[in-house]
Design an enzyme around this catalytic site. Sequence first.
Site, PDB file in Angstrom:
ATOM      1  N   TYR A  43       0.799  -1.328  -0.115  1.00  0.00           N
ATOM      2  CA  TYR A  43      -0.043   0.014   0.121  1.00  0.00           C
ATOM      3  C   TYR A  43       0.856   1.257   0.017  1.00  0.00           C
ATOM      4  O   TYR A  43       1.193   1.929   0.993  1.00  0.00           O
ATOM      5  CB  TYR A  43      -0.808  -0.121   1.356  1.00  0.00           C
ATOM      6  CG  TYR A  43      -1.746  -1.184   1.343  1.00  0.00           C
ATOM      7  CD1 TYR A  43      -2.725  -1.538   0.598  1.00  0.00           C
ATOM      8  CD2 TYR A  43      -1.731  -1.982   2.548  1.00  0.00           C
ATOM      9  CE1 TYR A  43      -3.592  -2.484   0.700  1.00  0.00           C
ATOM     10  CE2 TYR A  43      -2.403  -3.172   2.806  1.00  0.00           C
ATOM     11  CZ  TYR A  43      -3.391  -3.502   1.826  1.00  0.00           C
ATOM     12  OH  TYR A  43      -4.219  -4.568   2.043  1.00  0.00           O
ATOM     13  N   TYR A  95       1.232  -0.647  -7.073  1.00  0.00           N
ATOM     14  CA  TYR A  95      -0.226  -1.075  -6.789  1.00  0.00           C
ATOM     15  C   TYR A  95      -1.246  -0.886  -8.010  1.00  0.00           C
ATOM     16  O   TYR A  95      -1.051  -0.002  -8.857  1.00  0.00           O
ATOM     17  CB  TYR A  95      -0.317   0.223  -5.748  1.00  0.00           C
ATOM     18  CG  TYR A  95      -1.918   0.041  -5.208  1.00  0.00           C
ATOM     19  CD1 TYR A  95      -2.158  -0.799  -4.049  1.00  0.00           C
ATOM     20  CD2 TYR A  95      -2.968   0.802  -5.875  1.00  0.00           C
ATOM     21  CE1 TYR A  95      -3.552  -0.996  -3.634  1.00  0.00           C
ATOM     22  CE2 TYR A  95      -4.378   0.584  -5.417  1.00  0.00           C
ATOM     23  CZ  TYR A  95      -4.543  -0.355  -4.244  1.00  0.00           C
ATOM     24  OH  TYR A  95      -5.896  -0.397  -3.942  1.00  0.00           O
ATOM     25  N   ASP A 183     -13.029  -4.942   2.842  1.00  0.00           N
ATOM     26  CA  ASP A 183     -13.060  -5.104   1.413  1.00  0.00           C
ATOM     27  C   ASP A 183     -13.524  -6.307   0.702  1.00  0.00           C
ATOM     28  O   ASP A 183     -14.434  -6.134  -0.305  1.00  0.00           O
ATOM     29  CB  ASP A 183     -11.574  -5.040   0.695  1.00  0.00           C
ATOM     30  CG  ASP A 183     -11.119  -3.640   0.804  1.00  0.00           C
ATOM     31  OD1 ASP A 183     -11.523  -2.854   1.609  1.00  0.00           O
ATOM     32  OD2 ASP A 183      -9.863  -3.558   0.621  1.00  0.00           O
ATOM     33  N   ARG A 215      -5.289 -13.052  -0.111  1.00  0.00           N
ATOM     34  CA  ARG A 215      -6.071 -12.013  -0.706  1.00  0.00           C
ATOM     35  C   ARG A 215      -7.225 -12.370  -1.828  1.00  0.00           C
ATOM     36  O   ARG A 215      -7.354 -13.419  -1.725  1.00  0.00           O
ATOM     37  CB  ARG A 215      -5.017 -11.308  -1.732  1.00  0.00           C
ATOM     38  CG  ARG A 215      -3.671 -10.753  -1.109  1.00  0.00           C
ATOM     39  CD  ARG A 215      -3.870  -9.371  -0.288  1.00  0.00           C
ATOM     40  NE  ARG A 215      -4.319  -8.410  -1.228  1.00  0.00           N
ATOM     41  CZ  ARG A 215      -4.981  -7.069  -1.128  1.00  0.00           C
ATOM     42  NH1 ARG A 215      -4.631  -6.902   0.296  1.00  0.00           N
ATOM     43  NH2 ARG A 215      -5.161  -6.575  -1.999  1.00  0.00           N
ATOM     44  N   TYR A 371      -8.018 -12.261   4.369  1.00  0.00           N
ATOM     45  CA  TYR A 371      -8.341 -10.665   4.265  1.00  0.00           C
ATOM     46  C   TYR A 371      -9.646 -10.389   5.175  1.00  0.00           C
ATOM     47  O   TYR A 371      -9.371 -10.638   6.435  1.00  0.00           O
ATOM     48  CB  TYR A 371      -8.362 -10.460   2.804  1.00  0.00           C
ATOM     49  CG  TYR A 371      -8.033  -8.904   2.582  1.00  0.00           C
ATOM     50  CD1 TYR A 371      -7.210  -8.118   3.096  1.00  0.00           C
ATOM     51  CD2 TYR A 371      -8.703  -8.241   1.419  1.00  0.00           C
ATOM     52  CE1 TYR A 371      -6.979  -6.936   2.853  1.00  0.00           C
ATOM     53  CE2 TYR A 371      -8.385  -6.799   0.994  1.00  0.00           C
ATOM     54  CZ  TYR A 371      -7.416  -6.363   1.697  1.00  0.00           C
ATOM     55  OH  TYR A 371      -7.283  -5.035   1.446  1.00  0.00           O
ATOM     56  N   GLU A 415      -0.896  -6.960   9.143  1.00  0.00           N
ATOM     57  CA  GLU A 415      -2.111  -6.362   8.946  1.00  0.00           C
ATOM     58  C   GLU A 415      -3.441  -6.838   9.587  1.00  0.00           C
ATOM     59  O   GLU A 415      -4.253  -6.534   9.999  1.00  0.00           O
ATOM     60  CB  GLU A 415      -2.194  -6.320   7.376  1.00  0.00           C
ATOM     61  CG  GLU A 415      -3.330  -5.597   6.561  1.00  0.00           C
ATOM     62  CD  GLU A 415      -3.395  -5.585   5.347  1.00  0.00           C
ATOM     63  OE1 GLU A 415      -2.314  -6.314   4.503  1.00  0.00           O
ATOM     64  OE2 GLU A 415      -4.280  -4.910   4.608  1.00  0.00           O
TER      65      GLU A 415
HETATM   66  C1  DGY Z   1      -6.840  -2.846  -1.505  1.00  0.00           C
HETATM   67  O1  DGY Z   1      -5.885  -2.806  -2.453  1.00  0.00           O
HETATM   68  O2  DGY Z   1      -6.902  -4.173  -1.076  1.00  0.00           O
HETATM   69  C2  DGY Z   1      -7.207  -1.906  -0.544  1.00  0.00           C
HETATM   70  O3  DGY Z   1      -7.495  -2.160   0.714  1.00  0.00           O
HETATM   71  C3  DGY Z   1      -8.255  -1.308  -1.445  1.00  0.00           C
HETATM   72  O4  DGY Z   1      -8.647   0.003  -0.510  1.00  0.00           O
END
Ligand code: DGY
Length: 450
Positions: A43, A95, A183, A215, A371, A415
């Site tokens: 990020y 990203y 998310d 993810r 996640y 995280e």
């Molecule tokens: C991601 O890229 O997973 C972010 O959390 C989006 O805000």
Amino acid sequence: MVDYCQCVFFTQFMKQELYKKAITVLDANFQEGGFTIPSAGLYPFQWKWDSGFIALGFAHYDVEKAKTEMRTLLDAQWGNGFIPHIVFHTDNDSYFPGADFHQSELHPLSSKKYRSTGMTQPPVSGFVLQEMYRIAADKEDMLKYIKEHIDKVFYNHVYFYENRDPQDEGLVYIYHNWESGTDNSPVWDDIWKTMNPPEYTFVRKDTTHVDASQRPTKREYDHYLYIIDIAKQHNYDDVKIAELSPFLVQDPLFNAMLIKSNQALIELYELIGGNEDKIKTLLQWQSKSIASFNEKLFDAELGAYVHYDLRNEKAIRHITSSSFSPLFANIPSPERAKVLVKTMMDKFGGADKYLCASFDPTSDRFNPKKYWRGPVWINMNWMLFLGLKNYGFADVAARMKHDSIELIEKYGFYEYFDCRKDTGEENTPGYGGNNFSWSAALFIDLVNTD
Ligand code: DGY
């Protein structure tokens, strides 16, 4: 043999070392442009709700950084009061989807100074300013700072109530799962079933930084991109989004944070003095929002608050950590708060688990590693800790705090974390980005809060 005094000394020493490490994490993630990245690699920009939690951490040891963090975020506000979820301060290409995909410039009132996304994230800024005031040693100086910035937060709330509440209920919608902050919660699976987006061709960047099993899937990303494409086709026009977006949800976490921030603004404006009109507006929002929240989003059968799918006009009946977030904003009555805490402890609170899983561990959609589909998040625990404490659930609050600190002590500033105390594996149950800013920031706040 180690005696009791040595153990206590050792524990305190370890806590101090961890405190120093938390500061190192935050300082290393602070960037020259006056903002803090959530985690290196994964990020690389400024995220709205991350920034708020990060400012709280800084407020304990470097008040100027806390002020800078919030000032930079509020500086990215659009002409209509909107504050975006990501501010792309640099051209970093690690990203996806980046500034070129989002194209915030399509909206006529978007910032001319910063490129950003055209979606937002939970409204943390109001309660963060209040927490900064609580923490500040020099109250006069902090109130002066707040006075200079508070109107931006107020106009952000005006944006929400004027543009995100089409049925005038006092409940605002989100039009993308990334606006929720949670998310890839299994809650959204019900909405994905109503959609059939095209198969996009793109290069994922997140899975080059983090194991893909932690993810969202490629197909989930197709849904995420498709919703953005629809908004872009209409230059991020709110009226068109409300009319056309396949994703339109009243989210309990988002609305609880808005209500918490409304209350913070009322109390801060009272401290500042004057501003009667704004206080009056905020009080009107509060009474309407809290009443609608309790009436529409509480599911008596589940004993929890749930999401509402405004596009398809139906409740999404799953229990998540967001279901308990109204405690943080003083929304439930004391009786209802008892029901909520019972649901939390029955389903999420077993002795074999850390509080608080992000999704119902008794559901077949629960995944402890992925996640927002099950792991523990420190920002949710921080909000729940404060909410539980406020309602007088001292024991559960103490456990929430204890579990959060223990996870960080054992596994580091990750995280998110596995909620299972025994994963049956030898590898670390900390997942996602490491040296994650809000885990460090809120650790600092938690150890400083009784
Ligand atoms: C991601 O890229 O997973 C972010 O959390 C989006 O805000």
